[in-house]
Motif scaffolding. Structure first.
Motif: not given
Length: 610
Positions: A167, A170, A244
């Motif tokens: 995360d 990305e 997230m």
């Protein structure tokens, strides 16, 4: 407790770009490094603690360990579902690490308190010809409660750390482009496993040495302190992380698709997939990198996306237990397609489970002197696996991949499934070598009249066992990275933590299968002389190894068939010329040839790539 959404939706960069990126890696990797150091240091020599300190029989101790490992690798499935459903990855990791810390602390205290250990042999037996007393029921209860805590705690970090690190970088973001995204993702997974193996290497040298030469209180205490450092390092990076927002229970969505398809089992599916139900707004939160495209496999589930009377409420909203979008149907299809490949890894874990039990006991019977004053602790034989895996990862990264990339045109050189298959084949060779070495060890014991002296040292160097450990390490370098990247890449975007948990569920199923295999062999061979017994010199451990080799060969054939039939998931192409959410269009990929569907992974592309 839901994580706040840091607005990472591939759109509207602005403030959130101050979060995430490589600056978060020291906190995340430090946490994982200390976590693995603590876990391996805690587990590597546990068989010795159970057999020598608590004085459990070898088979009982081995089954205790495999059951403990099985539960430890089952809880990540629950942790992954919790993270994906409502808690988010950060809080799942933090909570799980704290519970794990509690379990390690209680086991450390039990190792320090004399009242929680069996009395010394002389005091317990009272005579030289009487056996030493084993641990009391109270001591074993404390042990099992401690192990239970650590098992529950592992359910937090294991399924989430890798996805949480991804995360921050990305790795699914479309603007990386096809080749760049794959190469960065592949490098991240190799770096992750390299750090894991480095932590294991230090643990099985430093911690095992302390356990064998200083004491079990410090032997468990050092990993406990390391775990405290891991939790502190991870939590201290909180302001820097991209967090997230969870997308709702993936298990509920899968259940809704299955129920809707079953309800409509008599409904005809439209011949044109374009007539199946689509809703971009409904799927927006679980398809930020692109929606899954319709596939022609498992078409029974397409009934869930077939519109019929009564599928909508009076407000016009779809009833989720009667109607699902194509994306949600394809989420279920993706998971179902992955399961046969996933299942092939179970036997790999079973085939390696003896490295933490019987193989360590083998090493204890052999000459472990490297120099007149330096002796290798039995559990430290795992160092050869770690060194081999570290060397293979480095060689694979720097030497093999550049050459393979030129030959295949793939950023990672070969596919996940090809890498996994190579690992399965090499693992089979490892157990064949184990069987040959055990035959040689027993012959050496027979030549020197030691068959009935299980405590005596067989005049054969323990370094004879180094090749089997090293080959197993090479197999892991191919198999572990290939499996994890396959699960991450092929899982639906909103189920990454749950998919990572499937990796650990493989470990759980493999551990329980190892317990079943050991118990079955132990019971079935009583009449002809037990294969697995406390006196390895009179046992037939080599036959057990050959049995495992046979099962591995069957498993390898099964895996090759599944890999040939597997179809990679297909994603829409996202053309995003503007960061504004309203300027987004989705194009379906052209139909692929059958061979392309099997060999090419489809990821989102930018207009620049088109």
């Amino acid at each position: 407790m839901a994580e706040e959404d840091s607005s990472r939706r591939w759109h509207g960069e602005g403030e959130q770009r101050r979060q995430g990126g490589f600056k978060t890696m020291p906190f995340i990797l430090a946490n994982d490094f200390c976590d693995r150091f603590a876990t391996v240091g805690f587990n590597a020599n546990l068989i010795t603690y159970l057999t020598q300190q608590l004085r459990l029989p070898l088979v009982e101790a081995s089954n205790t360990l495999t059951n403990f490992h099985g539960l430890s690798n089952l809880t990540p499935l629950i942790g992954g579902l919790i993270a994906d459903s409502f808690a988010g990855r950060f809080w799942t990791i933090a909570a799980g690490s704290a519970i794990y810390q509690l379990g390690m602390l209680s086991l450390t205290v039990s190792a320090l308190l004399p009242s929680l250990r069996p009395p010394p042999c002389a005091a317990a037996a009272g005579a030289a010809d009487r056996a030493c007393a084993r641990a009391s029921a109270w001591t074993l209860l404390v042990l099992r409660l401690s192990l239970l805590c650590t098992s529950v705690g592992t359910g937090g970090p294991r399924p989430c750390v890798m996805a949480f690190g991804a995360d921050q970088l990305e790795l699914d973001r479309p603007c990386h482009g096809e080749a760049g995204a794959r190469q960065q993702r592949w490098s991240f997974f190799n770096l992750y496993f390299f750090g894991v193996e480095l932590a294991k290497l230090i643990a099985i040298t430093l911690v095992v040495y302390i356990q064998e030469n200083v004491g079990w209180g410090w032997g468990f205490g050092v990993p406990t302190i390391a775990m405290l450092v891991a939790v502190t390092a991870f939590v201290s990076g909180y302001p820097l992380y991209v967090k997230m927002a969870p997308g709702g229970s993936p298990l509920a969505r899968l259940a809704q698709v299955a129920v809707a398809a079953f309800r409509k089992r008599k409904v005809a599916v439209p011949s044109d997939p374009g007539h199946l139900y689509q809703d971009k707004e409904l799927d927006a939160g679980i398809s930020t990198a692109g929606r899954l495209l319709h596939t022609n496999q498992l078409t029974f589930f397409d009934r869930a996306a077939t519109v019929t009377h009564g599928d909508f409420s009076s407000s016009g909203a779809p009833r989720p237990w009667r109607l699902s979008t194509v994306h949600r149907v394809e989420e279920l299809k993706s998971i179902v397609r992955m399961l046969p490949i996933w299942g092939a890894g179970i036997l790999l874990v079973t085939s390696a489970s003896h490295n933490h039990s019987f193989a360590i006991q083998q090493a204890r019977t052999m000459d472990r002197r490297v120099t007149p004053r330096l002796e290798i602790p039995p559990a430290s034989m795992l160092i050869f696996s770690n060194l081999a895996m570290l060397g293979t990862l480095a060689l694979y990264d720097r030497v093999l991949v550049p050459r393979l990339r030129r030959l295949t045109g793939r950023p990672a050189g070969i596919t996940h499934l090809q890498r996994t298959g190579i690992g399965l084949a090499i693992s089979t060779l490892s157990n064949a070598v184990s069987a040959v070495v055990e035959v040689r060890r027993k012959r050496a014991a027979a030549r020197h009249g030691l068959l009935d002296s299980p405590g005596a040292t067989v005049p054969m160097s323990v370094l004879w066992m180094a090749p089997q450990y090293a080959i197993h390490g090479v197999a892991d370098a191919f198999m572990d990275v290939g499996r994890m990247e396959f699960l991450y890449d092929q899982a639906p975007e909103s189920m990454r933590s749950s998919a990572a948990a499937l990796y650990w569920l493989t470990m759980s199923a493999g551990s329980y299968m190892g317990t079943l295999l050991v118990t079955t062999v132990h019971e079935r061979t009583k009449g002809e002389g037990q294969w697995l017994q406390d006196n390895l010199n009179r046992g037939k451990l080599d036959r057990y190894y050959w049995l495992v080799v046979t099962l591995q060969v069957v498993n390898l054939v099964y895996f090759v068939i599944c890999a040939k039939l597997y179809t990679y998931k297909k994603l829409e192409i996202v053309d995003q010329e503007s960061t504004d959410d309203t300027h987004e269009k989705h194009l379906e990929l052209p139909p692929l040839k059958e061979s392309d569907e099997k060999d090419v992974e489809l990821r989102p592309l930018l207009s620049a790539d088109l």
